[in-house]
Design a protein around this motif. Structure first.
Motif, mmCIF file in Angstrom:
data_model
loop_
_atom_site.group_PDB
_atom_site.id
_atom_site.type_symbol
_atom_site.label_atom_id
_atom_site.label_comp_id
_atom_site.label_asym_id
_atom_site.label_seq_id
_atom_site.Cartn_x
_atom_site.Cartn_y
_atom_site.Cartn_z
ATOM 1 N N MET A 29 0.818 -1.206 0.000
ATOM 2 C CA MET A 29 0.000 0.000 0.000
ATOM 3 C C MET A 29 0.854 1.259 0.000
ATOM 4 S SD MET A 29 -2.956 1.162 2.688
ATOM 5 C CE MET A 29 -3.725 -0.434 2.644
ATOM 6 N N THR A 30 2.070 1.137 0.505
ATOM 7 C CA THR A 30 2.914 2.324 0.498
ATOM 8 C C THR A 30 3.132 2.819 -0.917
ATOM 9 O OG1 THR A 30 4.893 0.940 0.437
ATOM 10 C CG2 THR A 30 4.117 1.641 2.601
ATOM 11 N N GLY A 31 3.295 1.900 -1.850
ATOM 12 C CA GLY A 31 3.368 2.263 -3.264
ATOM 13 C C GLY A 31 4.582 3.087 -3.630
ATOM 14 N N GLN A 32 5.579 3.197 -2.743
ATOM 15 C CA GLN A 32 6.755 3.995 -3.014
ATOM 16 C C GLN A 32 7.994 3.271 -2.515
ATOM 17 O OE1 GLN A 32 6.624 8.222 -2.085
ATOM 18 N NE2 GLN A 32 4.445 8.071 -1.667
ATOM 19 N N ASP A 33 9.105 3.586 -3.141
ATOM 20 C CA ASP A 33 10.393 3.073 -2.694
ATOM 21 C C ASP A 33 10.944 4.017 -1.634
ATOM 22 O OD1 ASP A 33 12.935 2.219 -2.291
ATOM 23 O OD2 ASP A 33 13.622 2.535 -4.353
ATOM 24 N N PRO A 34 11.042 3.556 -0.371
ATOM 25 C CA PRO A 34 11.524 4.435 0.688
ATOM 26 C C PRO A 34 12.888 5.047 0.399
ATOM 27 C CG PRO A 34 10.571 2.436 1.615
ATOM 28 C CD PRO A 34 10.658 2.233 0.134
ATOM 29 N N THR A 35 13.716 4.369 -0.392
ATOM 30 C CA THR A 35 15.048 4.905 -0.676
ATOM 31 C C THR A 35 14.976 6.090 -1.630
ATOM 32 O OG1 THR A 35 15.398 3.374 -2.524
ATOM 33 C CG2 THR A 35 16.061 2.628 -0.333
ATOM 34 N N ALA A 36 13.823 6.239 -2.318
ATOM 35 C CA ALA A 36 13.678 7.337 -3.272
ATOM 36 C C ALA A 36 12.910 8.514 -2.693
ATOM 37 C CB ALA A 36 12.969 6.828 -4.530
ATOM 38 N N VAL A 37 12.579 8.426 -1.418
ATOM 39 C CA VAL A 37 11.782 9.469 -0.786
ATOM 40 C C VAL A 37 12.563 10.784 -0.715
ATOM 41 C CG1 VAL A 37 10.821 10.191 1.419
ATOM 42 C CG2 VAL A 37 10.330 7.915 0.535
ATOM 43 N N GLN A 38 11.898 11.865 -1.063
ATOM 44 C CA GLN A 38 12.495 13.192 -0.957
ATOM 45 C C GLN A 38 12.035 13.845 0.340
ATOM 46 O OE1 GLN A 38 14.765 14.548 -3.225
ATOM 47 N NE2 GLN A 38 14.717 12.434 -4.002
ATOM 48 N N ILE A 39 12.955 14.054 1.241
ATOM 49 C CA ILE A 39 12.629 14.640 2.542
ATOM 50 C C ILE A 39 13.058 16.101 2.568
ATOM 51 C CG2 ILE A 39 13.071 14.503 5.022
ATOM 52 C CD1 ILE A 39 13.557 11.491 4.639
ATOM 53 N N ASP A 40 12.117 16.975 2.898
ATOM 54 C CA ASP A 40 12.387 18.407 2.962
ATOM 55 C C ASP A 40 13.003 18.736 4.319
ATOM 56 O OD1 ASP A 40 12.466 21.139 2.903
ATOM 57 O OD2 ASP A 40 10.312 21.442 2.636
ATOM 58 N N THR A 76 0.394 9.125 12.114
ATOM 59 C CA THR A 76 1.090 8.077 12.862
ATOM 60 C C THR A 76 2.380 8.561 13.512
ATOM 61 O OG1 THR A 76 0.193 6.381 11.405
ATOM 62 C CG2 THR A 76 2.228 5.848 12.572
ATOM 63 N N GLY A 77 3.158 9.325 12.756
ATOM 64 C CA GLY A 77 4.457 9.755 13.253
ATOM 65 C C GLY A 77 5.516 8.681 13.073
ATOM 66 N N ILE A 78 6.740 9.026 13.410
ATOM 67 C CA ILE A 78 7.865 8.110 13.292
ATOM 68 C C ILE A 78 7.695 6.979 14.314
ATOM 69 C CG2 ILE A 78 10.369 7.928 13.567
ATOM 70 C CD1 ILE A 78 10.378 10.963 12.638
ATOM 71 N N PRO A 79 7.860 5.722 13.897
ATOM 72 C CA PRO A 79 7.609 4.594 14.797
ATOM 73 C C PRO A 79 8.348 4.707 16.128
ATOM 74 C CG PRO A 79 7.933 3.812 12.559
ATOM 75 C CD PRO A 79 8.248 5.281 12.549
ATOM 76 N N ILE A 106 9.578 10.845 5.816
ATOM 77 C CA ILE A 106 10.508 10.130 6.698
ATOM 78 C C ILE A 106 9.793 8.994 7.423
ATOM 79 C CG2 ILE A 106 10.279 11.456 8.846
ATOM 80 C CD1 ILE A 106 13.338 11.354 9.076
ATOM 81 N N VAL A 107 8.482 9.137 7.641
ATOM 82 C CA VAL A 107 7.722 8.046 8.256
ATOM 83 C C VAL A 107 7.670 6.860 7.297
ATOM 84 C CG1 VAL A 107 5.549 7.365 9.334
ATOM 85 C CG2 VAL A 107 6.383 9.712 9.588
ATOM 86 N N LEU A 108 7.482 7.151 6.002
ATOM 87 C CA LEU A 108 7.508 6.092 4.988
ATOM 88 C C LEU A 108 8.838 5.352 5.018
ATOM 89 C CD1 LEU A 108 6.477 4.582 2.471
ATOM 90 C CD2 LEU A 108 7.309 6.500 1.091
ATOM 91 N N ALA A 109 9.913 6.087 5.196
ATOM 92 C CA ALA A 109 11.237 5.471 5.201
ATOM 93 C C ALA A 109 11.403 4.479 6.351
ATOM 94 C CB ALA A 109 12.309 6.559 5.278
ATOM 95 N N HIS A 110 10.586 4.628 7.396
ATOM 96 C CA HIS A 110 10.670 3.735 8.555
ATOM 97 C C HIS A 110 9.429 2.861 8.677
ATOM 98 C CE1 HIS A 110 14.314 5.527 10.332
ATOM 99 N NE2 HIS A 110 13.871 6.654 9.805
ATOM 100 N N LEU A 113 6.404 -0.578 11.209
ATOM 101 C CA LEU A 113 4.974 -0.591 11.497
ATOM 102 C C LEU A 113 4.274 -1.814 10.916
ATOM 103 C CD1 LEU A 113 4.259 3.161 10.676
ATOM 104 C CD2 LEU A 113 4.483 2.152 12.943
ATOM 105 N N LEU A 114 4.988 -2.611 10.157
ATOM 106 C CA LEU A 114 4.360 -3.699 9.418
ATOM 107 C C LEU A 114 4.602 -5.063 10.040
ATOM 108 C CD1 LEU A 114 5.192 -2.460 5.804
ATOM 109 C CD2 LEU A 114 3.241 -1.900 7.251
ATOM 110 N N ARG A 115 5.156 -5.090 11.242
ATOM 111 C CA ARG A 115 5.476 -6.364 11.894
ATOM 112 C C ARG A 115 4.275 -6.877 12.670
ATOM 113 N NH1 ARG A 115 11.159 -3.870 13.942
ATOM 114 N NH2 ARG A 115 12.220 -3.855 11.924
ATOM 115 N N SER A 116 3.298 -7.316 11.942
ATOM 116 C CA SER A 116 2.046 -7.776 12.521
ATOM 117 C C SER A 116 2.161 -9.190 13.063
ATOM 118 C CB SER A 116 0.950 -7.714 11.456
ATOM 119 O OG SER A 116 -0.248 -8.303 11.921
ATOM 120 N N THR A 117 1.222 -9.533 13.931
ATOM 121 C CA THR A 117 1.050 -10.939 14.294
ATOM 122 C C THR A 117 0.539 -11.694 13.065
ATOM 123 O OG1 THR A 117 -1.222 -10.482 14.975
ATOM 124 C CG2 THR A 117 0.468 -10.401 16.696
ATOM 125 N N PRO A 118 0.742 -13.005 13.010
ATOM 126 C CA PRO A 118 0.222 -13.770 11.875
ATOM 127 C C PRO A 118 -1.296 -13.689 11.757
ATOM 128 C CG PRO A 118 1.850 -15.059 13.098
ATOM 129 C CD PRO A 118 1.564 -13.834 13.908
#
Length: 269
Positions: free
Chosen positions: A1-12, A80-83, A109-113, A117-122
């Motif tokens: 769902m993020t739909g983006q590459d965190p390494t390509a994120v442009q942070i202001d 959400t903010g930074i994890p 920057i939240v996307l980059a981390h 947030l995705l470490r769910s229980t099974p």
């Protein structure tokens, strides 16, 4: 769902961002000099700002616990903010492993981390959506991929709406989000106020405005309007750390003067 590459994120990094300032208040490392500089200016006005940040975080923990105890299994957390552990899904899934959580934030920057947030229980699920609260249609469309909007959803807006002005339609945005949720859903919110510290609040608003950050502090009555038509959970609108304090541990320093913010949870009929 993020739909983006965190390494390509442009942070202001040219101006402060509330999520990164919040991270600095909490002692995190995912912030930049511009965020620390503005954070220090806020501390000069009121040294309890880091306590306020922790109090809001603790409210989220208690409210999530209360909601899970009352049968809620789905959460939409916007702003959400930074994890920072424990995150909302960890609190919820500790009690109900099948809980499903969608996080949403507009800071790259939240996307980059987001992986944290995705470490769910099974049994459950977590997902992250890069979007702004000012675009509720995009948020709802993304959240529907994970959450069942035929069952109750807890909408969490913790320490977020005081960054959305009346000109941007803060109350209308909340109304549009709630309109998509079925009866039995909940609204969870905290919000900063100038009711107790008018002079410091005015100075903080001006400093942030000069840095390009909106701060829309609201009175108790203005905050309560977000819950019009909903059934407030006891004790209703309350100072943040006084809402069901027995559900969590107190934050050091929370009783050293008034914490200028309100919190509440309410159920949709």
């Amino acid at each position: 769902m993020t739909g983006q590459d965190p390494t390509a994120v442009q942070i202001d990094t040219s101006r402060p961002h509330p999520a990164r300032m919040y991270d600095w208040y909490l002692g995190g490392k995912d912030n930049y000099p511009v965020d620390e500089e503005m954070g220090r200016q806020m501390l000069a006005l009121d040294p309890r700002v880091p306590v306020m940040a922790r109090v809001n975080r603790a409210f989220m923990h208690r409210a999530t616990t209360w909601l899970v105890q009352h049968g809620v299994r789905q959460f939409l957390d916007i702003g959400t903010g930074i994890p920072t552990e424990p995150n909302l899904h960890q609190v919820a899934q500790r009690v109900a492993p099948d809980a499903r959580v969608v996080y949403c934030d507009n800071d790259p920057i939240v996307l980059a981390h987001a992986a944290a947030l995705l470490r769910s229980t099974p049994e459950g699920a977590t997902e992250y959506l890069q979007a702004d609260v000012r675009d509720p249609a995009a948020i709802v469309a993304g959240a529907r991929r994970i959450l069942d909007f035929g069952r109750p959803v807890a909408l969490s807006l913790v320490a977020l709406l005081h960054f959305v002005s009346d000109e941007d339609g803060a109350h209308e945005l909340v109304g549009r989000l709630l309109a998509e949720l079925p009866p039995g859903s909940y609204l969870t919110m905290t919000h900063a106020t100038s009711d107790f510290t008018p002079e410091e609040s005015e100075a903080a608003t001006e400093k942030l405005k000069a840095a390009g950050v909106t701060l829309a502090l609201r009175s108790r009555e203005e905050f309560a309007r977000f819950f019009d038509g909903l059934d407030l959970v006891e004790p209703g609108v309350e100072i943040v750390h006084k809402w069901h304090p027995g559900l969590g541990e107190p934050v050091p320093g929370q009783d050293d003067g008034v914490i200028p913010g309100y919190g509440a949870v309410a159920r949709k009929r």
